[in-house]
Design a protein around this motif. Structure first.
Motif, mmCIF file in Angstrom:
data_model
loop_
_atom_site.group_PDB
_atom_site.id
_atom_site.type_symbol
_atom_site.label_atom_id
_atom_site.label_comp_id
_atom_site.label_asym_id
_atom_site.label_seq_id
_atom_site.Cartn_x
_atom_site.Cartn_y
_atom_site.Cartn_z
ATOM 1 N N GLN A 33 0.828 -1.206 0.000
ATOM 2 C CA GLN A 33 0.000 0.000 0.000
ATOM 3 C C GLN A 33 0.863 1.257 0.000
ATOM 4 N N GLN A 34 1.964 1.215 0.749
ATOM 5 C CA GLN A 34 2.884 2.350 0.760
ATOM 6 C C GLN A 34 3.543 2.554 -0.602
ATOM 7 N N ARG A 35 3.823 1.459 -1.290
ATOM 8 C CA ARG A 35 4.412 1.563 -2.635
ATOM 9 C C ARG A 35 3.439 2.245 -3.588
ATOM 10 N N LYS A 36 2.157 1.900 -3.487
ATOM 11 C CA LYS A 36 1.162 2.526 -4.355
ATOM 12 C C LYS A 36 1.089 4.029 -4.123
ATOM 13 N N LYS A 77 14.170 6.912 9.976
ATOM 14 C CA LYS A 77 14.142 6.952 8.514
ATOM 15 C C LYS A 77 12.726 6.967 7.962
ATOM 16 N N ALA A 78 11.730 6.755 8.820
ATOM 17 C CA ALA A 78 10.344 6.687 8.368
ATOM 18 C C ALA A 78 9.809 8.075 8.042
ATOM 19 N N ALA A 79 9.221 8.209 6.854
ATOM 20 C CA ALA A 79 8.581 9.474 6.482
ATOM 21 C C ALA A 79 7.233 9.587 7.176
ATOM 22 N N HIS A 80 6.701 10.803 7.186
ATOM 23 C CA HIS A 80 5.411 11.080 7.826
ATOM 24 C C HIS A 80 4.349 10.133 7.271
ATOM 25 N N ASN A 81 3.734 9.326 8.135
ATOM 26 C CA ASN A 81 2.735 8.363 7.680
ATOM 27 C C ASN A 81 1.795 8.026 8.831
ATOM 28 N N ALA A 82 0.729 7.276 8.497
ATOM 29 C CA ALA A 82 -0.283 6.914 9.499
ATOM 30 C C ALA A 82 -0.191 5.454 9.913
#
Length: 229
Positions: free
Chosen positions: A71-74, A140-145
């Motif tokens: 889902q993150q790749r999409k 290293k994680a970008a802003h996400n839920a």
């Protein structure tokens, strides 16, 4: 390493428990230890084929993280995709080690007088190692839920998010080392208590730090608004 290779490793790590269990089933006796009470005493024997349930249960987090990564790749969130896949691989490997220890104990079981492996000790060390590794990837994680230190304040903007993830990552590494030490020096339920306490303190401190970063960020914005030209 390309992401396709990482996905293959995750799939292989998810299949590995089935392979390990299948090999052990050839050599295990029909009846093996199935459950120990809190004092480490065997209280149930069962069929060796009950061990097949563990790889099935282990497959659940691998499938979930695989799906979330896709889902993150999409969404073209490639940094988060990588973090989720690596997390899935680490969880699967830790679970496989615990499975292997359980199967070896079943294979070498000689009677009620045998001392079982201290699953609390092993779990404490395993969680510690996992937290150390996750502490290295969280910044290293970008802003996400989906992944990271997600609080009301860390989700406000990218600046607060980045500060929160770095703080949680570095303190997570420290907390992980303390968990490993607890697993080495303590036994049975004491390990569980220490590890649980460390985890709760870590979460509380990280949450407070996230709030502090948010308030500091608000103050900086306010100062920039009133700064004379």
């Amino acid at each position: 390493m390309e992401m396709k290779s990482k996905y293959r490793i995750l799939i292989a790590a998810a299949i590995l428990p089935f392979v390990v269990t299948g090999i052990f089933l050839i050599f295990l006796p029909d009846q093996v230890p199935m459950h120990y009470n809190a004092r480490g005493e065997l209280d149930r024997m069962g069929s060796k084929y009950e061990n097949l349930l563990l790889p099935v249960l282990y497959l659940i987090p691998a499938a979930l993280l695989f799906f979330l990564a896709k889902q993150q790749r999409k969404k073209q969130e490639y940094r988060n995709e990588k973090v989720l896949v690596i997390t899935g691989i680490l969880i699967q490997l830790m679970q496989t080690v615990l499975l292997l220890i359980t199967l070896v104990n079943d294979l070498t079981y000689n009677g009620p007088s045998d001392q079982p492996p201290d699953i609390y000790k092993l779990t404490g060390i395993g969680f510690g190692v996992l937290l150390i590794v996750l502490g290295n990837v969280m910044p290293k994680a970008a802003h996400n839920a989906l992944f990271g230190l997600r609080t009301v304040w860390s989700m406000k903007n990218d600046r607060v998010w980045q500060h929160s993830q770095r703080f949680a990552g570095y303190t997570g590494i420290l907390c992980g080392f303390l968990m490993v030490l607890a697993g080495i020096f303590f036994n049975q339920a004491v390990v569980l208590g220490v590890v649980t306490g460390l985890l709760l303190v870590w979460v509380a401190v990280c949450t407070a730090a996230s709030y502090r970063f948010y308030k500091t960020d608000l103050q900086l914005d306010a100062n920039n608004l009133i700064k004379p030209n």
